[in-house]
Enzyme design. Structure first.
Site, mmCIF file in Angstrom:
data_model
loop_
_atom_site.group_PDB
_atom_site.id
_atom_site.type_symbol
_atom_site.label_atom_id
_atom_site.label_comp_id
_atom_site.label_asym_id
_atom_site.label_seq_id
_atom_site.Cartn_x
_atom_site.Cartn_y
_atom_site.Cartn_z
ATOM 1 N N GLU A 124 -2.778 6.714 -2.375
ATOM 2 C CA GLU A 124 -3.002 7.892 -1.589
ATOM 3 C C GLU A 124 -3.558 8.771 -2.286
ATOM 4 O O GLU A 124 -2.527 9.743 -3.096
ATOM 5 C CB GLU A 124 -1.339 7.690 -0.871
ATOM 6 C CG GLU A 124 -2.177 8.662 0.564
ATOM 7 C CD GLU A 124 -0.611 8.782 1.634
ATOM 8 O OE1 GLU A 124 0.036 7.678 1.426
ATOM 9 O OE2 GLU A 124 -0.270 9.758 1.862
ATOM 10 N N LYS A 145 8.406 7.084 5.656
ATOM 11 C CA LYS A 145 6.950 6.621 4.984
ATOM 12 C C LYS A 145 6.597 7.639 3.546
ATOM 13 O O LYS A 145 6.029 7.361 2.973
ATOM 14 C CB LYS A 145 5.138 7.082 6.620
ATOM 15 C CG LYS A 145 4.529 6.278 5.587
ATOM 16 C CD LYS A 145 3.597 7.226 4.802
ATOM 17 C CE LYS A 145 2.119 6.230 3.876
ATOM 18 N NZ LYS A 145 1.428 7.046 3.304
ATOM 19 N N ASP A 171 9.374 -5.733 -6.743
ATOM 20 C CA ASP A 171 8.764 -6.521 -5.372
ATOM 21 C C ASP A 171 8.906 -5.606 -3.774
ATOM 22 O O ASP A 171 10.030 -5.288 -3.859
ATOM 23 C CB ASP A 171 9.460 -7.771 -4.999
ATOM 24 C CG ASP A 171 9.412 -8.358 -3.773
ATOM 25 O OD1 ASP A 171 8.515 -7.402 -2.229
ATOM 26 O OD2 ASP A 171 9.905 -10.165 -3.083
ATOM 27 N N HIS A 220 -3.699 18.535 0.649
ATOM 28 C CA HIS A 220 -4.093 17.013 0.485
ATOM 29 C C HIS A 220 -5.830 17.570 0.242
ATOM 30 O O HIS A 220 -6.271 16.614 0.199
ATOM 31 C CB HIS A 220 -3.480 16.439 2.376
ATOM 32 C CG HIS A 220 -2.979 16.204 1.757
ATOM 33 N ND1 HIS A 220 -2.391 14.543 2.369
ATOM 34 C CD2 HIS A 220 -1.546 16.287 0.963
ATOM 35 C CE1 HIS A 220 -0.786 14.438 2.735
ATOM 36 N NE2 HIS A 220 -0.455 15.604 1.663
HETATM 37 C C1 MEV Z 1 1.631 11.079 4.418
HETATM 38 O O1 MEV Z 1 2.189 10.465 3.530
HETATM 39 C C2 MEV Z 1 3.386 11.986 4.620
HETATM 40 C C3 MEV Z 1 3.701 12.890 5.021
HETATM 41 O O2 MEV Z 1 3.563 12.791 6.788
HETATM 42 C C4 MEV Z 1 5.618 12.758 5.519
HETATM 43 C C5 MEV Z 1 6.240 13.479 6.172
HETATM 44 O O3 MEV Z 1 5.061 13.615 7.586
HETATM 45 O O4 MEV Z 1 6.858 13.825 5.996
HETATM 46 C C6 MEV Z 1 3.377 13.801 4.527
#
Ligand code: MEV
Length: 412
Positions: free
Chosen positions: A73, A252, A268, A365
């Site tokens: 990513e 995430k 792992d 981003h």
């Molecule tokens: C993107 O990979 C991760 C985010 O969505 C985390 C979040 O929303 O806190 C930016």
């Protein structure tokens, strides 16, 4: 002939035919062949590579670390570095851990819980000796099966939990070997139907807590007030406490950092992810892993996660790049590695929330995403910078536009 009976050349030839691979595609499989990796999995074809980058400096327990991260990513390493920069300005991350033990389970049904419980208590010493005899080298190193407890799962289902110290290793094999030995003994004890024995990935005996205390000024960002940023980070975090939809996304983001270091260190990541997400649901609702609070001057962040990682064993001693990554990391114990991983998770979350509550996630981003977009429409490495430039000026930076701009560039 079955795939596993073929040698590597035969398997590749078979796949080439069924998938109708072009010569250049077949070359990808050939060029990424690794004799070591061929030994690691069944039906080996090639080695799948992912980008690895470096988080140049994160201060954990007063020590600076360089941290290799593996991720596909685009924004992850940039965000981690940015989060770490702010955290370092606030004095770094302080990490504490519980005693580091893994759990093995012997799962029994058609059992009377009290009978199993009493047997385990009465024969605790015998059971521990049987377990440890199955893996004497772990015992010699000061680890091994330490104690055994029982849990009533209802309706005659019982879990006999083996608490095992796996020292510097993640220790899945050790735990499974010890658990199977204890299960075999229990089979002769008439306590019910011994269904199976296996480690648990919900490693609640290997918890790590990382904390930061950040004076508001370290959050400063052009066009925004640092105090407001702190307050909005806390607010953003409160949504995750209430809403599993938001908590999943926030977590995430945390896992972007955690998994990237877990992978680079040869651990792992499925085990770690499964354990962490289960831990996030321990109160009956899936919640955020990180908590942010503030007072008049300071933003406080805290994360607690199970991190049963190892610094020896598994792929760690086998894969040359993983060995090199451990040299970069310079960690001397599993606890030290776990501390860094928790710290990176926290840095990742700080960076994401700060971006989300200020200019939004897309602004930061975009530069990185545009590179991926350029590559996705087939730009060569030489064409990428020009195409990214053009995409920055375009109204919609999407696939169609990128394709069109690339065609125009080539026509010129
Ligand atoms: C993107 O990979 C991760 C985010 O969505 C985390 C979040 O929303 O806190 C930016």
């Amino acid at each position: 002939m079955k795939f596993h009976q073929m040698n590597w050349q035969q398997r590749l030839a078979a796949i080439e035919t069924t998938a109708n691979l072009e010569a250049s595609e077949k070359d990808l499989f050939i060029n990424n062949y690794s004799a070591i990796n061929e030994q690691m999995v069944e039906n080996y074809l090639t080695s799948f590579t992912l980008p690895e980058g470096i988080l140049p400096n994160i201060v954990v327990n007063n020590q600076q670390y360089q941290v290799p991260m593996v991720t596909e990513e685009p924004s992850v390493i940039a965000a981690a570095s940015n989060g770490a920069r702010m955290i370092n300005m606030g004095g770094g991350v302080k990490v504490t851990s519980t005693s580091r033990e893994m759990l093995g389970q012997v799962l029994i049904n058609e059992a009377h819980f009290t009978a199993v419980h009493e047997l385990v208590n009465q024969q605790q010493t015998t059971l521990i000796s049987i377990g440890n005899a199955a893996h004497p080298s772990m015992l010699q190193r000061g680890g091994g099966l330490k104690r055994i407890t029982t849990r009533d799962l209802g309706d005659g289902f019982v879990s006999v939990d083996l608490h095992i110290d796996t020292q510097a290793a993640m220790g899945a094999n050790v735990v499974n070997t010890i658990s199977e030995a204890v299960a075999n003994y229990l089979r002769g004890q008439n306590v019910g139907n011994i269904v199976m024995a296996i480690l648990s990935n919900l490693a609640t005996e290997s918890l790590v807590t990382a904390r930061v205390a950040l004076p508001f000024k370290v959050l400063a960002k052009a066009g925004f007030n640092a105090n407001d940023i702190a307050q909005r980070i806390v607010l953003a975090n409160q949504f995750s406490q209430r809403d599993p939809y938001r908590a999943t996304t926030e977590n995430k983001g945390v896992m972007n950092g955690i998994d990237a270091v877990v992978m680079a260190s040869g651990n792992d990541w499925r085990a770690i992810s499964a354990g962490i997400h289960a831990f996030a649901s321990r109160e009956g609702q899936y919640r955020n892993l990180v908590t942010w609070t503030h007072d008049e001057t300071t933003l406080y962040g805290e994360i607690t996660v199970p991190l049963p990682v190892g610094v020896v064993g598994g792929s760690i001693g086998i894969v040359p790049l993983v060995k090199a990554n451990h040299k970069i990391l310079q960690v001397h114990s599993a606890n030290e590695l776990a501390a860094i991983i928790a710290a990176v998770g926290l840095a990742q979350n700080l960076s994401a929330l700060r971006a989300l509550v200020t200019s939004g996630i897309q602004a930061g981003h975009m530069q990185l995403q545009l590179k991926s977009l350029a590559l996705a429409v087939g730009a060569t490495i030489d064409e990428v910078p020009t195409l990214v430039n053009k995409l920055q000026q375009a109204t919609h930076a999407d696939m169609q536009t990128a394709q069109q701009l690339l065609t125009e560039m080539r026509e010129k």
